[in-house]
Design an enzyme around this catalytic site. Sequence first.
Site, PDB file in Angstrom:
ATOM      1  N   GLU A  97      25.118  64.303  32.032  1.00 19.85           N
ATOM      2  CA  GLU A  97      26.403  63.740  32.701  1.00 19.85           C
ATOM      3  C   GLU A  97      26.871  64.564  33.754  1.00 19.85           C
ATOM      4  O   GLU A  97      26.411  65.772  34.166  1.00 19.85           O
ATOM      5  CB  GLU A  97      27.758  64.135  31.494  1.00 19.85           C
ATOM      6  CG  GLU A  97      27.578  63.467  30.271  1.00 19.85           C
ATOM      7  CD  GLU A  97      26.734  64.168  29.067  1.00 19.85           C
ATOM      8  OE1 GLU A  97      26.397  65.376  29.277  1.00 19.85           O
ATOM      9  OE2 GLU A  97      26.302  63.753  27.948  1.00 19.85           O
ATOM     10  N   TYR A 131      20.560  63.922  41.705  1.00 22.21           N
ATOM     11  CA  TYR A 131      20.001  63.396  40.783  1.00 22.21           C
ATOM     12  C   TYR A 131      19.288  61.933  41.070  1.00 22.21           C
ATOM     13  O   TYR A 131      18.353  61.537  40.640  1.00 22.21           O
ATOM     14  CB  TYR A 131      20.858  62.962  39.467  1.00 22.21           C
ATOM     15  CG  TYR A 131      21.789  64.412  38.830  1.00 22.21           C
ATOM     16  CD1 TYR A 131      20.974  65.456  38.894  1.00 22.21           C
ATOM     17  CD2 TYR A 131      23.115  64.574  38.788  1.00 22.21           C
ATOM     18  CE1 TYR A 131      21.466  66.806  38.585  1.00 22.21           C
ATOM     19  CE2 TYR A 131      23.611  65.427  38.483  1.00 22.21           C
ATOM     20  CZ  TYR A 131      23.014  66.873  38.334  1.00 22.21           C
ATOM     21  OH  TYR A 131      23.406  68.011  37.894  1.00 22.21           O
TER      22      TYR A 131
END
Length: 151
Positions: A101, A113
Amino acid sequence: MTEADVPAVHALETALFPIDAWPKQMFRDELAQPETRRYYVAQGPAGEIVAYAGLMCVEPIADVQTIAVVPEFEGRGIGSALLTELIAEARRRGAADVLLEVRADNPRAQALYRRFGFRQIHVRRRYYRDGVDALIMQLALAPVGAEGERE
């Protein structure tokens, strides 16, 4: 990360994430579960902890529990090195996917990411205590072939 690192890590946690900081005991609880958890720290030039990260893996899913870098040390590849190690640990533990998350208002982390191949798969509305959404991101790990090599 060891038990001895917990006070320094917790001090960073409360400074970096004042609204969503984990209690000190949560770090201790995580370290007490080595069969499903692995935590790392990165040290600065004076031996001080400047970053930390953790992974939970319950096959077939690994979940990045936390990753944080002191702002003065951002942009030096520390977050990338920690994420590389978390992904390697997920592979060692047999995970098929790595999930995480990330705050919807944290484009720097999202970019990190994405560079590693994570893709957004969901949004958790008002996930964080201050009402910010969480983006759920996933990295599919390549399966291991019969020879032990990545396919």
